[in-house]
Design a protein around this motif. Structure first.
Motif, short mmCIF file in Angstrom:
data_model
loop_
_atom_site.label_atom_id
_atom_site.label_comp_id
_atom_site.label_asym_id
_atom_site.label_seq_id
_atom_site.Cartn_x
_atom_site.Cartn_y
_atom_site.Cartn_z
N THR A 240 3.01 5.27 4.51
CA THR A 240 3.84 5.12 3.32
C THR A 240 4.88 6.23 3.20
OG1 THR A 240 2.09 6.21 2.03
CG2 THR A 240 2.16 3.80 2.00
N GLN A 241 4.58 7.43 3.71
CA GLN A 241 5.59 8.48 3.76
C GLN A 241 6.71 8.10 4.72
OE1 GLN A 241 4.94 12.65 4.27
NE2 GLN A 241 3.18 12.71 2.88
N ALA A 242 6.32 7.63 5.92
CA ALA A 242 7.32 7.34 6.95
C ALA A 242 8.18 6.14 6.58
CB ALA A 242 6.62 7.09 8.29
N LYS A 243 7.58 5.08 6.03
CA LYS A 243 8.33 3.84 5.79
C LYS A 243 9.03 3.81 4.44
CE LYS A 243 8.06 -1.15 6.41
NZ LYS A 243 7.22 -2.29 6.87
N PHE A 244 8.38 4.39 3.41
CA PHE A 244 8.93 4.27 2.06
C PHE A 244 9.27 5.61 1.42
CE2 PHE A 244 5.66 0.78 2.46
CZ PHE A 244 6.57 -0.22 2.78
N GLY A 245 8.92 6.73 2.09
CA GLY A 245 9.20 8.05 1.53
C GLY A 245 8.38 8.38 0.30
N TRP A 246 7.16 7.86 0.20
CA TRP A 246 6.33 8.08 -0.98
C TRP A 246 5.86 9.53 -1.07
CZ3 TRP A 246 2.52 3.30 -1.40
CH2 TRP A 246 3.27 2.17 -1.75
N SER A 247 5.73 10.03 -2.29
CA SER A 247 5.19 11.36 -2.54
C SER A 247 3.66 11.30 -2.58
CB SER A 247 5.70 11.88 -3.89
OG SER A 247 5.20 11.06 -4.95
N ALA A 248 3.02 12.47 -2.65
CA ALA A 248 1.56 12.52 -2.75
C ALA A 248 1.09 11.81 -4.02
CB ALA A 248 1.08 13.97 -2.75
N GLN A 249 1.85 11.95 -5.11
CA GLN A 249 1.47 11.28 -6.35
C GLN A 249 1.53 9.76 -6.21
OE1 GLN A 249 3.53 13.93 -6.18
NE2 GLN A 249 2.17 15.45 -7.15
N MET A 250 2.58 9.24 -5.55
CA MET A 250 2.69 7.80 -5.37
C MET A 250 1.60 7.28 -4.44
SD MET A 250 4.16 5.00 -6.13
CE MET A 250 5.72 5.44 -6.91
N ILE A 251 1.28 8.04 -3.41
CA ILE A 251 0.19 7.65 -2.50
C ILE A 251 -1.13 7.60 -3.28
CG2 ILE A 251 -1.18 8.37 -0.50
CD1 ILE A 251 1.44 9.66 0.58
N GLY A 252 -1.36 8.61 -4.11
CA GLY A 252 -2.58 8.61 -4.91
C GLY A 252 -2.64 7.42 -5.86
N LEU A 253 -1.49 7.05 -6.45
CA LEU A 253 -1.44 5.90 -7.36
C LEU A 253 -1.77 4.61 -6.62
CD1 LEU A 253 -0.73 4.67 -10.13
CD2 LEU A 253 1.66 4.56 -9.35
N SER A 254 -1.20 4.44 -5.43
CA SER A 254 -1.44 3.21 -4.66
C SER A 254 -2.91 3.10 -4.24
CB SER A 254 -0.53 3.15 -3.43
OG SER A 254 -0.85 4.17 -2.50
N LEU A 255 -3.50 4.23 -3.84
CA LEU A 255 -4.90 4.21 -3.44
C LEU A 255 -5.82 3.99 -4.64
CD1 LEU A 255 -4.86 7.13 -0.86
CD2 LEU A 255 -5.12 4.70 -0.36
N ALA A 256 -5.43 4.53 -5.79
CA ALA A 256 -6.20 4.28 -7.00
C ALA A 256 -6.16 2.81 -7.37
CB ALA A 256 -5.66 5.13 -8.15
N SER A 257 -5.01 2.19 -7.22
CA SER A 257 -4.87 0.75 -7.50
C SER A 257 -5.81 -0.06 -6.60
CB SER A 257 -3.42 0.33 -7.29
OG SER A 257 -3.27 -1.06 -7.39
N PHE A 258 -5.85 0.32 -5.33
CA PHE A 258 -6.72 -0.35 -4.38
C PHE A 258 -8.19 -0.15 -4.76
CE2 PHE A 258 -9.21 -0.35 -0.43
CZ PHE A 258 -8.85 -1.57 0.12
N GLY A 259 -8.55 1.08 -5.12
CA GLY A 259 -9.94 1.38 -5.45
C GLY A 259 -10.41 0.68 -6.71
N ILE A 260 -9.55 0.62 -7.75
CA ILE A 260 -9.91 -0.08 -8.97
C ILE A 260 -10.16 -1.55 -8.67
CG2 ILE A 260 -9.01 -0.90 -11.19
CD1 ILE A 260 -7.58 1.80 -11.44
N SER A 261 -9.29 -2.12 -7.84
CA SER A 261 -9.45 -3.54 -7.49
C SER A 261 -10.74 -3.77 -6.72
CB SER A 261 -8.25 -4.00 -6.65
OG SER A 261 -7.05 -3.81 -7.37
N MET A 262 -11.07 -2.86 -5.79
CA MET A 262 -12.33 -2.98 -5.05
C MET A 262 -13.53 -2.93 -6.00
SD MET A 262 -12.16 -0.88 -1.45
CE MET A 262 -13.88 -1.23 -1.16
N ALA A 263 -13.47 -2.02 -6.96
CA ALA A 263 -14.59 -1.88 -7.90
C ALA A 263 -14.76 -3.16 -8.73
CB ALA A 263 -14.36 -0.68 -8.81
N LEU A 264 -13.67 -3.73 -9.21
CA LEU A 264 -13.73 -4.95 -10.01
C LEU A 264 -14.25 -6.13 -9.19
CD1 LEU A 264 -10.40 -4.66 -12.04
CD2 LEU A 264 -12.73 -4.33 -12.88
N ILE A 265 -13.79 -6.23 -7.95
CA ILE A 265 -14.16 -7.36 -7.10
C ILE A 265 -15.60 -7.25 -6.64
CG2 ILE A 265 -13.75 -8.40 -4.83
CD1 ILE A 265 -10.72 -7.75 -5.38
N GLN A 266 -16.00 -6.06 -6.15
CA GLN A 266 -17.33 -5.91 -5.59
C GLN A 266 -18.39 -5.67 -6.66
OE1 GLN A 266 -16.51 -2.86 -2.61
NE2 GLN A 266 -16.50 -4.44 -1.05
N GLY A 267 -17.98 -5.22 -7.84
CA GLY A 267 -18.94 -5.03 -8.90
C GLY A 267 -19.04 -6.22 -9.83
#
Length: 405
Positions: A240-267
Motif C-alpha cells: 500500500t505504500q508503494a502503490k498508493f503512498g499510504w501513511s502508517a495511519q492509513m495502513i492501520g485504518l485499513s487493517l482495522a477495517s479488515f479485522g473488524i470485518s473478520m470478527a463480525l463474520i467469524q464471530g
C-alpha cells in the motif's frame, strides 16, 4: 457469568497473540529503516526475515506445547507462555538494533505457539457439533487483535515505532493476572496422556495425525490456505505504500477495517452460514471468495477502491474455522492438543515460507527499474494458491470432506 470467564480469557489470549502481529505491521517499515537504514525494498526483505524467525519458532514449539498441555494441562502451559510473551514485548520496545528485533521475534514465536493449547481448551469444552462455531469465535478474537494491533500501532506511531509494544506488554501482563484467577483445568485423568518426544515434534505429530481417515487432503488445503492468506501481514504495509503512498495511519485504518470485518463474520455470520451450508460447502465458498478478492486487490488501480473492498475480503476467512472444525471432529478427545499443535506447526511452515516468498515477489516487481512494475504480484500468487486449494477440495469430496449433501 463465572462459567463464561475462562472462555473469555481464552479469546483475550488469542486477541493479544494477534496484536503481536498487528502492532508491528504499520510501524515495521519505519522501525526497520530506523535501526538498519536502507530503502523500502530492503526493509521488506528484513521484514520477511523477522516474520520467518517468528514462524520457525512456532513450527518447532507448537507440537511440544500442545503435547505438554495434553500431559500437564492447559492452564500451566498458557499462563507460563503469557508471562514470557509479556517479556517479549518489553524486548521489542527496547530494541535498538536489528538483532534485538530478531531476538524479540524468536521469543514471540515461542509464546505464540500457545494458540494450539488455547484451541485444545476450546475443543475440550465444545460439543462436536459446536466445534467449528467456537473455532469461528477464536478466529473472531484473532480478528479483533488484528483490529486493535494496527490501530494502536498506527495511532502510537507518532510517539515512535516502539511505543505500541509498551502498551502490548501491559495488556499481556493484565491477561496473566486474569488467567491466574479464572482459568480452570480441562485435562482430566480420562483424557490425560503421557508426554512422548516422538509425538511432541512436528514430524512425529504429522505421522500420528495423518493416519486419521481422510485428514491428509485437509492438511494440504490448510497448508496452502495459510501460505496464501499470510500475504496480508507479509506485504500489505509495503504494497500500500508503494502503490498508493499510504501513511502508517492509513495502513492501520485499513487493517482495522479488515479485522473488524473478520470478527463480525467469524464471530457472528459463521453461526448463520455453517448450519445452512455445512462445513464442506462453507470451505468451498471461502476458498472461491478469497481467490476473487486477491485478484481484485492485485489489479485495482485506486487506493479508495481497495480500502472499500478490504472489509469484504474478510468473507474468505470463513474457510479457516470450517476446515479446522472438520479436522477436530476426526480426532479423539485425547488427541486434541496434539492435533492443534500439528495445525500450529503446519501453519508455521506456511508462515515461514510466505513472508520470504511474498516479500521477495514484492521486491522483484517493485524495486527501482523493475519491468514490469507490479506491486500487486504477491496477491496474484495467493489467488493461484487458493485455486489449487479449491481443486483439492473438489477432488477430495467423498466421505472425508463432505458433511453436507
Amino acid at each position: 457469568m463465572q462459567s463464561r470467564l475462562p472462555f473469555i480469557f481464552i479469546l483475550l489470549t488469542l486477541m493479544i497473540d494477534a496484536m503481536g502481529v498487528g502492532l508491528i505491521m504499520p510501524v515495521m517499515p519505519d522501525l526497520i529503516r530506523d535501526v538498519q537504514g536502507g530503502d523500502l525494498a530492503s526493509a521488506a526483505i528484513w521484514g520477511g526475515i523477522l516474520a520467518t524467525a517468528f514462524a520457525v519458532m512456532q513450527f518447532l514449539f507448537s507440537p511440544t506445547l500442545g503435547s505438554l498441555s495434553d500431559r500437564f494441562g492447559r492452564r500451566p502451559v498458557l499462563l507460563i507462555s503469557l508471562v514470557v510473551m509479556c517479556l517479549d514485548y518489553v524486548v521489542m520496545a527496547l530494541a535498538g538494533t536489528i538483532w534485538l528485533l530478531l531476538l524479540g521475534r524468536i521469543i514471540g514465536g515461542i509464546t505464540a505457539a500457545t494458540q494450539a493449547t488455547a484451541a485444545a481448551f476450546i475443543a475440550d469444552i465444545s460439543a462436536p457439533e459446536k466445534k467449528a462455531q467456537n473455532f469461528g469465535l477464536m478466529s473472531a478474537a484473532f480478528g479483533m487483535g488484528f483490529v486493535l494491533g494496527p490501530l494502536i500501532g498506527g495511532l502510537l506511531a507518532s510517539f515512535g515505532p516502539r511505543a505500541p509494544f509498551v502498551a502490548a506488554a501491559v495488556l499481556a501482563g493484565l491477561n496473566v493476572v486474569l488467567g491466574y484467577f479464572v482459568l480452570p483445568e480441562t485435562v482430566t485423568d480420562r483424557i490425560r496422556r503421557p508426554f512422548e518426544w516422538r509425538r511432541a515434534n512436528p514430524f512425529g505429530a504429522f505421522k500420528a495425525i495423518s493416519k486419521l481417515d481422510g485428514v491428509r487432503p485437509l492438511l494440504l488445503i490448510f497448508f496452502l490456505y495459510q501460505l496464501a492468506f499470510f500475504v496480508y501481514p507479509a506485504v500489505w504495509s509495503y504494497f500500500t505504500q508503494a502503490k498508493f503512498g499510504w501513511s502508517a495511519q492509513m495502513i492501520g485504518l485499513s487493517l482495522a477495517s479488515f479485522g473488524i470485518s473478520m470478527a463480525l463474520i467469524q464471530g457472528g455470520l459463521i453461526r448463520v452460514i455453517l448450519p445452512r451450508l455445512g462445513e464442506y460447502r462453507t470451505l468451498l465458498f471461502g476458498l472461491l471468495f478469497n481467490a476473487f478478492a486477491f485478484l481484485l486487490i492485485a489489479t485495482l488501480p485506486s487506493g479508495t477502491a481497495v480500502l472499500v473492498l478490504t472489509p469484504l475480503t474478510a468473507l474468505g476467512a470463513l474457510a479457516g474455522p470450517a476446515l479446522q472444525g472438520m479436522m477436530s471432529r476426526m480426532a479423539e478427545d485425547n488427541q486434541q492438543g496434539e492435533l492443534q499443535g500439528l495445525l500450529g506447526s503446519v501453519a508455521s511452515v506456511a508462515v515461514i515460507l510466505s513472508p520470504l516468498v511474498m516479500t521477495q515477489t514484492f521486491s522483484l516487481f517493485s524495486r527501482e527499474g523493475a519491468s514490469p512494475y507490479f506491486p500487486g504480484a504477491p496477491f496474484l500468487l495467493s489467488m493461484l494458491l487458493m485455486a489449487v486449494c479449491l481443486l483439492i477440495a473438489l477432488r477430495s469430496r467423498p466421505q472425508a470432506l463432505a458433511d453436507a449433501p
